[in-house]
Design a protein around this motif. Structure first.
Motif, short mmCIF file in Angstrom:
data_model
loop_
_atom_site.label_atom_id
_atom_site.label_comp_id
_atom_site.label_asym_id
_atom_site.label_seq_id
_atom_site.Cartn_x
_atom_site.Cartn_y
_atom_site.Cartn_z
N PHE A 1 21.93 -14.43 -14.65
CA PHE A 1 21.62 -14.39 -13.18
C PHE A 1 20.27 -15.04 -12.74
CE2 PHE A 1 24.15 -10.60 -14.18
CZ PHE A 1 25.10 -10.82 -13.58
N ASP A 2 19.32 -15.06 -13.67
CA ASP A 2 17.90 -15.80 -13.19
C ASP A 2 18.00 -17.43 -13.48
OD1 ASP A 2 15.69 -16.64 -12.34
OD2 ASP A 2 14.50 -15.12 -13.74
N HIS A 3 18.03 -18.33 -12.53
CA HIS A 3 18.13 -19.76 -12.91
C HIS A 3 16.96 -20.28 -13.84
CE1 HIS A 3 15.10 -21.48 -10.21
NE2 HIS A 3 15.39 -20.51 -9.49
N LYS A 4 15.66 -19.74 -14.06
CA LYS A 4 14.63 -19.82 -14.50
C LYS A 4 15.01 -19.44 -16.08
CE LYS A 4 11.52 -19.73 -10.88
NZ LYS A 4 10.47 -18.95 -10.13
N VAL A 5 15.33 -18.35 -16.16
CA VAL A 5 15.55 -18.08 -17.57
C VAL A 5 16.78 -18.66 -18.16
CG1 VAL A 5 16.50 -15.92 -19.07
CG2 VAL A 5 14.91 -15.77 -16.99
N VAL A 6 17.77 -19.11 -17.31
CA VAL A 6 18.69 -19.95 -17.83
C VAL A 6 18.28 -21.22 -18.53
CG1 VAL A 6 21.10 -20.99 -17.27
CG2 VAL A 6 20.61 -18.84 -16.64
N ASP A 7 17.57 -21.82 -17.41
CA ASP A 7 16.92 -23.18 -17.66
C ASP A 7 15.94 -23.14 -19.30
OD1 ASP A 7 18.15 -24.72 -15.78
OD2 ASP A 7 16.29 -24.22 -14.35
N GLU A 8 15.24 -22.17 -19.40
CA GLU A 8 14.42 -21.76 -20.47
C GLU A 8 15.34 -21.54 -21.61
OE1 GLU A 8 12.16 -18.03 -22.25
OE2 GLU A 8 11.60 -18.66 -20.18
N ALA A 9 16.31 -21.20 -21.75
CA ALA A 9 17.28 -20.75 -22.65
C ALA A 9 18.05 -22.27 -23.04
CB ALA A 9 18.46 -19.89 -22.68
N ALA A 10 18.54 -23.01 -22.17
CA ALA A 10 19.14 -24.39 -22.47
C ALA A 10 17.90 -25.19 -22.96
CB ALA A 10 19.56 -25.12 -21.05
N LYS A 11 16.85 -25.20 -22.46
CA LYS A 11 15.77 -25.96 -23.34
C LYS A 11 15.52 -25.59 -24.77
CE LYS A 11 12.91 -27.11 -19.32
NZ LYS A 11 11.67 -26.80 -18.55
N LYS A 12 15.76 -24.11 -25.19
CA LYS A 12 15.74 -23.87 -26.58
C LYS A 12 16.61 -24.49 -27.42
CE LYS A 12 13.37 -19.52 -26.40
NZ LYS A 12 13.61 -17.98 -26.66
N LEU A 13 18.09 -24.53 -26.36
CA LEU A 13 19.34 -25.19 -27.31
C LEU A 13 18.97 -26.64 -27.75
CD1 LEU A 13 22.10 -23.74 -25.36
CD2 LEU A 13 21.53 -23.03 -27.54
N VAL A 14 18.37 -27.34 -26.65
CA VAL A 14 18.24 -28.92 -26.77
C VAL A 14 17.32 -29.13 -27.98
CG1 VAL A 14 17.24 -30.58 -25.55
CG2 VAL A 14 18.88 -29.26 -24.27
N SER A 15 16.19 -28.42 -27.87
CA SER A 15 14.97 -28.28 -28.78
C SER A 15 15.48 -28.10 -30.20
CB SER A 15 13.87 -27.44 -28.52
OG SER A 15 14.06 -26.11 -28.58
N LEU A 16 16.64 -27.24 -30.45
CA LEU A 16 16.92 -26.90 -31.68
C LEU A 16 17.93 -28.15 -32.25
CD1 LEU A 16 17.03 -24.85 -34.09
CD2 LEU A 16 18.99 -23.89 -32.86
N ALA A 17 18.51 -28.94 -31.29
CA ALA A 17 19.44 -29.91 -31.48
C ALA A 17 18.53 -31.13 -31.91
CB ALA A 17 20.15 -30.18 -30.29
N VAL A 18 17.43 -31.26 -31.30
CA VAL A 18 16.52 -32.35 -31.59
C VAL A 18 15.94 -32.21 -32.83
CG1 VAL A 18 14.38 -33.65 -30.74
CG2 VAL A 18 16.07 -33.12 -29.09
N ALA A 19 15.59 -31.16 -33.22
CA ALA A 19 14.84 -30.59 -34.37
C ALA A 19 15.86 -30.85 -35.76
CB ALA A 19 14.48 -29.30 -34.60
N THR A 20 17.26 -30.70 -35.43
CA THR A 20 18.17 -30.89 -36.40
C THR A 20 18.69 -32.36 -36.47
OG1 THR A 20 19.76 -29.95 -35.20
CG2 THR A 20 18.68 -28.47 -36.80
N LYS A 21 18.44 -33.20 -35.41
CA LYS A 21 18.72 -34.73 -35.22
C LYS A 21 20.19 -34.77 -34.89
CE LYS A 21 15.01 -36.19 -38.12
NZ LYS A 21 14.53 -36.92 -39.38
N ASN A 22 20.47 -33.89 -34.23
CA ASN A 22 21.80 -33.94 -33.68
C ASN A 22 22.00 -34.71 -32.39
OD1 ASN A 22 24.46 -33.17 -35.06
ND2 ASN A 22 23.83 -30.92 -34.89
N LYS A 23 23.07 -35.26 -31.99
CA LYS A 23 23.41 -36.00 -30.69
C LYS A 23 23.85 -34.70 -29.74
CE LYS A 23 24.54 -40.67 -32.04
NZ LYS A 23 25.44 -41.47 -32.02
#
Length: 101
Positions: free
Chosen positions: A11-33
């Motif tokens: 419901f809160d766009h700021k929290v959704v963006d924060e969670a999406a950034k966590k997903l992206v940072s995890l993908a970058v850390a594991t060197k996934n496309k």
């Protein structure tokens, strides 16, 4: 080529963006496309109720809730990454949906 779509919603766009950034940072850390986070259309739900039960039919109240969504697409994710994503600590009010293609 296997792709996994992860939809982040809340419901809160700021929290959704924060969670999406966590997903992206995890993908970058594991060197996934990955592709994303892609903003999806906001779902808007309106509810109209009567203020009084028996009289004053014209007197009503309206409430709305908006669900913000982001999409992250992982290409050839490893099983290790998927396990980490499913166990990821997310802020309250944020949900994830996984879809494999």
């Amino acid at each position: 080529m296997a792709k996994t779509q992860i939809k982040v919603f809340g419901f809160d766009h700021k929290v959704v963006d924060e969670a999406a950034k966590k997903l992206v940072s995890l993908a970058v850390a594991t060197k996934n496309k990955f592709v994303g986070p892609i903003p999806m259309p906001t779902k808007r739900e309106e509810v109209t109720i009567l203020r009084s039960v028996h009289v004053n039919k014209k007197s009503r109240e309206q409430f709305e809730s908006r669900t913000h969504q982001r999409l992250v697409v992982l290409e050839n994710p490893s099983s290790e990454l998927l396990d980490k994503l499913k166990r990821l600590e997310l802020p309250a009010g944020v949900g994830l949906k996984f879809k494999e293609k």
